[in-house]
Design a protein around this motif. Structure first.
Motif, mmCIF file in Angstrom:
data_model
loop_
_atom_site.group_PDB
_atom_site.id
_atom_site.type_symbol
_atom_site.label_atom_id
_atom_site.label_comp_id
_atom_site.label_asym_id
_atom_site.label_seq_id
_atom_site.Cartn_x
_atom_site.Cartn_y
_atom_site.Cartn_z
ATOM 1 N N ARG A 4 0.938 -1.303 0.088
ATOM 2 C CA ARG A 4 -0.027 -0.127 0.221
ATOM 3 C C ARG A 4 0.813 1.161 -0.087
ATOM 4 N N LEU A 5 2.029 1.189 0.677
ATOM 5 C CA LEU A 5 3.035 2.261 0.973
ATOM 6 C C LEU A 5 3.437 2.536 -0.658
ATOM 7 N N ILE A 6 4.121 1.487 -1.255
ATOM 8 C CA ILE A 6 4.665 1.580 -2.469
ATOM 9 C C ILE A 6 3.599 2.193 -3.398
ATOM 10 N N VAL A 7 2.436 1.539 -3.563
ATOM 11 C CA VAL A 7 1.071 2.211 -4.440
ATOM 12 C C VAL A 7 1.000 3.660 -4.306
#
Length: 107
Positions: A4-7
């Motif tokens: 989620r953080l990467i997205v």
């Protein structure tokens, strides 16, 4: 959680790149306002170059005394408050003004 953080970071990066590419964050187009202010004050012979990316307005041309040069710079700063003004205006006295300040030598 990491995915989620990467997205989220990749979306934020994409948004930032889009804003940069579309000119968001550059200076507004104030060139017409500067020309109008100069023209209203009988300084229409002054040329204005605008660099919206760097935020620099360059004034060039010729005026007949230093006070007109100062007036042109002041007007440009008022008409385009977010810009830095590079004043390349030359002062050259002509006609009677030049003779009054530099009379010919008497023989």
């Amino acid at each position: 959680m990491n995915s989620r953080l990467i997205v989220l970071l990749s979306q934020a990066s994409l948004l930032a790149a889009t804003l940069f590419a579309t000119g968001c964050g550059s200076h507004p187009d104030d060139k017409a306002a500067v020309y109008a202010a100069l023209s209203q004050n009988k300084l229409g012979s002054i040329m204005v170059a605008e660099n919206r990316h760097s935020g620099v307005l360059t004034l060039s041309g010729i005026v007949d005394d230093a006070s007109r040069k100062t007036q042109a710079e002041t007007l440009a700063k008022q008409a385009a408050p977010g810009y830095t003004v590079a004043d390349q205006i030359q002062v050259k006295q002509t006609g009677l003004q030049a003779l009054e300040k530099n009379p010919p030598a008497s023989k």
